[in-house]
Design an enzyme around this catalytic site. Structure first.
Site, short mmCIF file in Angstrom:
data_model
loop_
_atom_site.label_atom_id
_atom_site.label_comp_id
_atom_site.label_asym_id
_atom_site.label_seq_id
_atom_site.Cartn_x
_atom_site.Cartn_y
_atom_site.Cartn_z
N ARG A 105 0.83 -1.21 0.00
CA ARG A 105 0.00 0.00 0.00
C ARG A 105 0.86 1.25 0.00
O ARG A 105 0.52 2.26 -0.59
CB ARG A 105 -0.90 0.00 1.24
N ASP A 165 -18.72 7.00 2.57
CA ASP A 165 -18.95 6.06 3.67
C ASP A 165 -20.23 6.43 4.41
O ASP A 165 -21.02 5.56 4.82
CB ASP A 165 -17.78 6.07 4.67
N ARG A 168 -23.24 5.38 2.43
CA ARG A 168 -23.45 3.93 2.57
C ARG A 168 -24.09 3.61 3.92
O ARG A 168 -25.02 2.81 4.02
CB ARG A 168 -22.10 3.20 2.46
N HIS A 192 -11.27 7.67 5.25
CA HIS A 192 -12.06 7.01 4.23
C HIS A 192 -11.46 5.61 4.08
O HIS A 192 -10.45 5.44 3.42
CB HIS A 192 -11.99 7.76 2.90
P1 6V0 Z 1 -9.33 3.86 -13.46
O1 6V0 Z 1 -10.58 3.37 -14.12
O2 6V0 Z 1 -8.08 3.07 -13.60
O3 6V0 Z 1 -9.06 5.34 -13.98
C1 6V0 Z 1 -7.96 6.10 -13.62
C2 6V0 Z 1 -7.75 7.12 -14.71
O4 6V0 Z 1 -6.69 7.99 -14.31
C3 6V0 Z 1 -7.35 6.50 -16.06
O5 6V0 Z 1 -8.19 6.97 -17.08
C4 6V0 Z 1 -5.91 6.99 -16.24
O6 6V0 Z 1 -5.56 7.19 -17.60
C5 6V0 Z 1 -5.95 8.30 -15.46
N1 6V0 Z 1 -4.62 8.79 -15.11
C6 6V0 Z 1 -3.58 8.11 -14.56
N2 6V0 Z 1 -2.52 8.92 -14.42
C7 6V0 Z 1 -2.89 10.14 -14.88
C8 6V0 Z 1 -2.22 11.39 -15.00
N3 6V0 Z 1 -0.97 11.56 -14.59
N4 6V0 Z 1 -2.92 12.42 -15.50
C9 6V0 Z 1 -4.18 12.28 -15.92
N5 6V0 Z 1 -4.86 11.12 -15.83
C10 6V0 Z 1 -4.22 10.07 -15.32
O7 6V0 Z 1 -9.57 4.04 -11.91
P2 6V0 Z 1 -10.96 4.40 -11.18
O8 6V0 Z 1 -11.63 5.47 -11.96
O9 6V0 Z 1 -11.69 3.16 -10.88
O10 6V0 Z 1 -10.45 4.99 -9.79
C11 6V0 Z 1 -9.78 6.22 -9.73
C12 6V0 Z 1 -9.32 6.53 -8.31
O11 6V0 Z 1 -10.45 6.80 -7.48
C13 6V0 Z 1 -8.59 5.37 -7.64
O12 6V0 Z 1 -7.48 5.89 -6.92
C14 6V0 Z 1 -9.62 4.80 -6.69
O13 6V0 Z 1 -9.05 4.11 -5.63
C15 6V0 Z 1 -10.32 6.07 -6.27
N6 6V0 Z 1 -11.64 5.92 -5.64
C16 6V0 Z 1 -11.93 6.74 -4.62
C17 6V0 Z 1 -13.15 6.69 -3.96
C18 6V0 Z 1 -13.41 7.61 -2.81
O14 6V0 Z 1 -14.44 7.48 -2.13
N7 6V0 Z 1 -12.56 8.56 -2.52
C19 6V0 Z 1 -14.12 5.76 -4.38
C20 6V0 Z 1 -13.86 4.96 -5.44
C21 6V0 Z 1 -12.57 4.94 -6.12
#
Ligand code: 6V0
Length: 331
Positions: A105, A165, A168, A192
């Site tokens: 992590r 959270d 939920r 979170h």
């Molecule tokens: P995903 O579907 O992999 O999308 C991530 C996106 O980020 C992709 O389109 C990448 O191309 C883009 N990306 C990566 N590096 C860069 C960069 N340097 N500049 C611009 N774009 C970039 O991931 P997903 O959308 O599922 O999740 C995104 C993040 O949200 C993760 O870190 C999750 O852990 C987090 N979440 C947070 C939550 C919360 O409650 N705070 C809840 C759900 C997910």
């Protein structure tokens, strides 16, 4: 041009308005859920998408634009170049990398912190007055990192924190009571994730505290085992990810409600991640969630809940864990 000119005698050009400009960085599952929900609820009519992948950006932009008839004719732009984000009122950061095999992590945290180093300075350059909403995980530590990088006042760097959270939690309690979530007043504060704190002492419906009815509520001795609901909240993300690979709709809606409060200067209370040093006996400089009022200038105030000693200690423990994590990150 002939037809256009003959159809309409143009008297003046429309003004371009930036009042509700919102940028979403990262167009994965989460970013697009935020974008869709913001547009479909008419919260902003001026949306910008930013990511590293040009083709995907264009595809997502076109797909949304094709729905303009059913929206409020929003302006939707997308680019790998942050210049398009100029003058945004709110920037939502959802860019993130996922854990690799055998990756700890802490390693993941460093990789996502490096991502913030890449993203935040651009947002700051083009939208120096924006409120930045950090959604990428681990959201509390990354909000702290983003705050340090940005040079913004802490009030304008907000983590989405336990807003999700909390939603939920309220949904699950609502199910058990058969009362709508909006009428169930309950809060999850702190981290979170794994060490979040359920504020059982404040849980109420129409001012009736459930603890007054069931003094053991939320404790291990409670015969009704309400505490299981908090456990389920903590496991929610894991459970959804196990089944569909990621979570996106609920976080998209939760971010939209925060963006709404900010753009409309609503002073409504959300559980969001903010700098909590000095509150509830927390000594460390860390970001964690507490109920905050949100408006155009970001976090306007923190509601000082009357916590029980157990709840206070749990929050303080969370803060110590956060401080340790922050120490390990190179900013
Ligand atoms: P995903 O579907 O992999 O999308 C991530 C996106 O980020 C992709 O389109 C990448 O191309 C883009 N990306 C990566 N590096 C860069 C960069 N340097 N500049 C611009 N774009 C970039 O991931 P997903 O959308 O599922 O999740 C995104 C993040 O949200 C993760 O870190 C999750 O852990 C987090 N979440 C947070 C939550 C919360 O409650 N705070 C809840 C759900 C997910």
């Amino acid at each position: 041009e002939n037809v256009k000119g003959k159809l309409m005698h143009e008297i003046q050009k429309p003004i371009e308005t930036f009042d509700d400009k919102v940028t979403v960085v990262g167009i994965g599952a989460v970013g697009m859920a935020c974008a869709f929900s913001i547009l479909s609820q008419g919260i902003s009519n001026n949306l910008v998408l930013i990511d590293m992948f040009e083709n995907k950006l264009e595809g997502e932009m076109m797909d949304l634009q094709h729905g303009s008839l059913f929206l409020k004719d929003p302006k939707i732009t997308a680019s790998t170049d942050y210049a398009v984000s100029a003058g945004s009122r709110v920037c939502v950061v959802t860019a993130g990398v996922r854990q690799k095999d055998n990756e700890s992590r802490t390693d993941l945290l460093q990789r996502n912190a490096d991502l913030m180093k890449n993203i935040i300075p651009h947002l700051v350059e083009y939208s120096p007055n924006a409120v930045l909403l950090i959604v990428s995980n681990p959201c509390d530590v990354l909000s702290y990192v983003a705050w340090k990088i940005s040079g913004f006042p802490m009030t304008r760097i907000i983590g989405s924190g336990t807003n999700l959270d909390t939603s939920r939690f309220r949904y699950m309690i609502a199910n058990r009571l058969n009362i709508a979530p909006a009428s169930v007043h309950a809060w999850i504060i702190g981290e979170h994730g794994d060490t979040s704190v359920a504020v059982w002492s404040a849980l109420n419906v129409a001012g009736v505290r459930l603890r007054d009815i069931n003094p053991k509520i939320g404790t291990r001795e409670d015969p009704d085992r309400w505490e299981d609901i908090h456990k389920e909240v903590v496991l929610s993300a894991y459970n959804v990810i196990k089944k569909k690979g990621y979570t996106n709709w609920a976080i998209g809606l939760s971010v939209t409600s925060m963006v709404h409060s900010i753009l409309k200067n609503m002073n409504s209370v959300h559980a969001v991640s903010t700098l909590i040093k000095g509150l509830h006996g927390v000594k460390e400089e860390v970001y964690l969630s507490l109920p905050c009022t949100l408006g155009q200038r970001g976090v306007l105030g923190v509601i000082q809940q009357v916590l029980t000693p157990t709840e206070r200690e749990a929050l303080q423990k969370s803060a110590r864990i956060m401080a340790e994590l922050i120490k390990g990150v190179h900013i």
